[in-house]
Design an enzyme around this catalytic site. Structure first.
Site, PDB file in Angstrom:
ATOM      1  N   LYS A  14       0.838  -1.207   0.000  1.00  0.00           N
ATOM      2  CA  LYS A  14       0.000   0.000   0.000  1.00  0.00           C
ATOM      3  C   LYS A  14       0.874   1.260   0.000  1.00  0.00           C
ATOM      4  CE  LYS A  14      -2.439  -1.145   3.765  1.00  0.00           C
ATOM      5  NZ  LYS A  14      -1.908  -2.467   4.163  1.00  0.00           N
ATOM      6  N   ARG A  89     -10.167  -0.208   9.136  1.00  0.00           N
ATOM      7  CA  ARG A  89      -9.613  -1.522   9.475  1.00  0.00           C
ATOM      8  C   ARG A  89     -10.603  -2.371  10.260  1.00  0.00           C
ATOM      9  NH1 ARG A  89      -3.871   0.030   9.284  1.00  0.00           N
ATOM     10  NH2 ARG A  89      -2.496  -1.723   9.670  1.00  0.00           N
ATOM     11  N   ARG A 128      10.969  -4.987   4.754  1.00  0.00           N
ATOM     12  CA  ARG A 128      10.750  -3.576   5.106  1.00  0.00           C
ATOM     13  C   ARG A 128      11.465  -3.211   6.410  1.00  0.00           C
ATOM     14  NH1 ARG A 128       4.615  -1.849   5.335  1.00  0.00           N
ATOM     15  NH2 ARG A 128       4.643  -2.988   7.289  1.00  0.00           N
ATOM     16  N   ARG A 134      10.923   0.008  11.415  1.00  0.00           N
ATOM     17  CA  ARG A 134       9.722   0.088  12.252  1.00  0.00           C
ATOM     18  C   ARG A 134       9.760  -0.991  13.322  1.00  0.00           C
ATOM     19  NH1 ARG A 134       4.408   0.351   8.510  1.00  0.00           N
ATOM     20  NH2 ARG A 134       3.594  -0.750  10.319  1.00  0.00           N
ATOM     21  N   ARG A 146      -0.312  -9.125  14.044  1.00  0.00           N
ATOM     22  CA  ARG A 146      -0.853  -8.228  13.006  1.00  0.00           C
ATOM     23  C   ARG A 146      -1.581  -9.031  11.926  1.00  0.00           C
ATOM     24  NH1 ARG A 146       4.297  -5.077  11.524  1.00  0.00           N
ATOM     25  NH2 ARG A 146       3.080  -3.955   9.968  1.00  0.00           N
TER      26      ARG A 146
HETATM   27  P1  AMP Z   1       0.132   0.547   9.327  1.00  0.00           P
HETATM   28  O1  AMP Z   1       1.241   1.502   9.099  1.00  0.00           O
HETATM   29  O2  AMP Z   1      -1.089   0.856   8.501  1.00  0.00           O
HETATM   30  O3  AMP Z   1       0.556  -0.895   9.195  1.00  0.00           O
HETATM   31  O4  AMP Z   1      -0.340   0.726  10.845  1.00  0.00           O
HETATM   32  C1  AMP Z   1       0.554   0.453  11.915  1.00  0.00           C
HETATM   33  C2  AMP Z   1      -0.239   0.228  13.187  1.00  0.00           C
HETATM   34  O5  AMP Z   1      -0.982   1.411  13.516  1.00  0.00           O
HETATM   35  C3  AMP Z   1      -1.294  -0.872  13.105  1.00  0.00           C
HETATM   36  O6  AMP Z   1      -0.747  -2.168  13.341  1.00  0.00           O
HETATM   37  C4  AMP Z   1      -2.252  -0.434  14.217  1.00  0.00           C
HETATM   38  O7  AMP Z   1      -1.742  -0.737  15.496  1.00  0.00           O
HETATM   39  C5  AMP Z   1      -2.257   1.084  14.060  1.00  0.00           C
HETATM   40  N1  AMP Z   1      -3.300   1.522  13.106  1.00  0.00           N
HETATM   41  C6  AMP Z   1      -3.112   2.088  11.879  1.00  0.00           C
HETATM   42  N2  AMP Z   1      -4.287   2.344  11.272  1.00  0.00           N
HETATM   43  C7  AMP Z   1      -5.253   1.910  12.123  1.00  0.00           C
HETATM   44  C8  AMP Z   1      -6.678   1.861  12.075  1.00  0.00           C
HETATM   45  N3  AMP Z   1      -7.365   2.299  10.998  1.00  0.00           N
HETATM   46  N4  AMP Z   1      -7.341   1.344  13.146  1.00  0.00           N
HETATM   47  C9  AMP Z   1      -6.680   0.910  14.225  1.00  0.00           C
HETATM   48  N5  AMP Z   1      -5.343   0.890  14.342  1.00  0.00           N
HETATM   49  C10 AMP Z   1      -4.621   1.391  13.303  1.00  0.00           C
END
Ligand code: AMP
Length: 190
Positions: A14, A89, A128, A134, A146
């Protein structure tokens, strides 16, 4: 205003595809994960609350991310639309998004979904981790959680957007260029 969702499991590509999509269709890219990581880096109360959840591979509360999206829609004006990356999500977030869009006189344009199998999620996240550093990419237990969180809480959105006639799935296992071309051909239709 267009409201595109960029959907897919962690590591589906993404973040890799988002900037080309945003540029071509004059969209503002909004990644809730990036926004949360900024809060964490700045040490804000929200960032501190989110940290343990993110590092465990769990989701932060719906209200937190819904507030971020609402705030972005209220303040960003000079674009043709939004590209939502990592949001919604959960089904509750998707329902909230429908309400927020309706309050702006709009609706979700399409859910563009990049799909990869679970084995590839791990490979991509490991790769990554070596580039971006990260914390939630580096730990096996976090990655497992996750993936589980994705299947349990996020995957039901596929049916949600299929039912709405807005679901567009793309094979995310292909090369970056091939995936991008597929995305553009789908978005050109909407
Ligand atoms: P990402 O960068 O999209 O993989 O997000 C990293 C982390 O941020 C996720 O594993 C969640 O803990 C939190 N997070 C990001 N977007 C959301 C969302 N829409 N709802 C809940 N938690 C989120």
């Amino acid at each position: 205003m267009k409201y595109y969702i960029l959907f897919g499991p962690p590591g589906a590509g993404k973040g890799t595809q988002a900037s080309a999509m945003a540029e071509r269709y004059k969209l503002r890219h909004i990644s809730t994960g990036d926004l949360l990581r900024k809060e964490m880096a700045a040490g804000t109360p929200l960032g501190k609350k989110a940290k343990s959840l993110i590092e465990a591979g769990s989701l932060v509360p719906d209200e937190v991310v819904e507030g971020m999206i609402e705030n972005a829609f209220d303040t960003i004006k000079d674009v043709d639309g939004f590209l939502l990356d990592g949001f919604p999500r959960t089904t509750a977030q998707a329902e909230a998004l429908d309400k927020i869009c309706a309050s702006k006189g709009g609706e979700v344009t399409a859910c563009v979904s990049l799909m990869i199998p679970d084995e590839m999620i791990r490979e991509r996240i490991k790769h990554r981790a070596s580039i971006e550093g990260r914390a939630d990419d580096a730990n096996d237990e976090t990655i497992t959680n996750r993936i589980r969180t994705y299947h349990e809480q996020t995957e039901p959105l596929i049916a949600f957007y299929k039912k709405a006639g807005k679901y567009e799935e793309i094979d995310g296992t292909k090369t970056i260029d091939e995936v991008r071309a597929q995305i553009f051909s789908v978005m050109d239709k909407h």
